[in-house]
Design an enzyme around this catalytic site. Sequence first.
Site, short mmCIF file in Angstrom:
data_model
loop_
_atom_site.label_atom_id
_atom_site.label_comp_id
_atom_site.label_asym_id
_atom_site.label_seq_id
_atom_site.Cartn_x
_atom_site.Cartn_y
_atom_site.Cartn_z
N THR A 14 9.51 4.79 9.07
CA THR A 14 9.14 4.17 10.34
C THR A 14 10.37 4.00 11.23
OG1 THR A 14 7.26 3.02 9.41
CG2 THR A 14 8.25 1.99 11.33
N SER A 61 7.82 7.77 3.80
CA SER A 61 8.24 7.58 2.40
C SER A 61 7.08 7.34 1.44
CB SER A 61 9.25 6.44 2.29
OG SER A 61 8.62 5.18 2.27
N THR A 94 9.90 2.07 4.41
CA THR A 94 9.83 0.85 3.61
C THR A 94 8.93 0.98 2.38
OG1 THR A 94 8.02 0.01 4.97
CG2 THR A 94 10.25 -0.67 5.60
N1 ASP Z 1 4.97 4.56 5.85
C1 ASP Z 1 6.31 4.23 6.33
C2 ASP Z 1 7.30 4.80 5.34
O1 ASP Z 1 7.43 4.28 4.28
C3 ASP Z 1 6.43 2.76 6.45
C4 ASP Z 1 7.78 2.25 6.88
O2 ASP Z 1 8.78 2.91 6.88
O3 ASP Z 1 7.81 1.04 7.23
O4 ASP Z 1 7.93 5.80 5.63
#
Ligand code: ASP
Length: 318
Positions: A14, A61, A94
């Site tokens: 993100t 991720s 995350t």
């Molecule tokens: N879906 C995203 C990831 O993990 C969520 C984030 O980065 O907050 O790449």
Amino acid sequence: MKPQTIVILGTGGTIAGRAARPSEALAYVAAQVGIDQLVADIPSITDNGPVETEQVSQIDSKDMGFAIWAELANRVNHHLARAEVQGIVITHGTDTLEETAYFVHAVCNPDKPVVLTCAMRPATALFPDGPQNVLDAVAVARHSGARGVVAVCAGVVHSALDVQKTHTYQLDAFSSGDAGPTAYVEAGSLRLLRNWPSAQEERAIAAMKTIAKLGAGPGWPRVEIVMSHAGASGALVDALLVQGGVQGLVVAATGNGTIHHALEAALLKARDAGVRVVRSTRCLQGRVLATPGDIFPDSGGLGPVKARVALMLSLMVL
Ligand code: ASP
């Protein structure tokens, strides 16, 4: 003394996300903005010394996997070996940050800081949290005496061993559970609360040799996670045994590692068939404490997703 370099490795997430409108904080596409651009948007990042950037991957991720882990470990080790590099920052989504943090901790065993960071809002948000998190991560990587793998989010530094995503949308989305944070980043300075994490060198070297051979290819040990819950059965474990190929199972057990009797019976069958079984817990705090007569070993304090990585690595270096 000449200021040393911080290498910033981009993997997506993100923090590199783009939304159609600045007001949009949820409907966005992760992993769109390159690490060069993200860093160029933070001019003060070079105030205390040079930074270099490198794009290792560009993914959401949630889709993290072995090929990128192998490449990331390879690049981390490459840069750690450079005398002019003081530390490494990894920008990451995350969702699986805690797994990557634990993986890098286990296989790279750094004596310099390796700092994962992230964002809960996309880069295009009206008030993105990514730039401050990156600045904080660089401050940690530049901190004299910092070592080992940690994660930084919302001004809190977490050890790779303890960090866990515990909130779905708030900016301070991570916790170190009852271990507590390693440090706080306060206006660019660190307030250290605990020792830096340290790893086990021999295992790291052995695992890294195997990973270098496996690369992106097949051959990474297959370890699945099953959960014990009210009304649990052994059906999933039985199906895995019938399908074949599974080498390890981590149970996200209830409480202090207790397992529904039906699931336990299936796990015993799996163990008798040569599958390694490890007990972790669904609880967000605490660790499974061994009791006399335990049938399966516990995860040594690791939550289910990290226990899975640990079991994979242990199967690799058998
Ligand atoms: N879906 C995203 C990831 O993990 C969520 C984030 O980065 O907050 O790449």
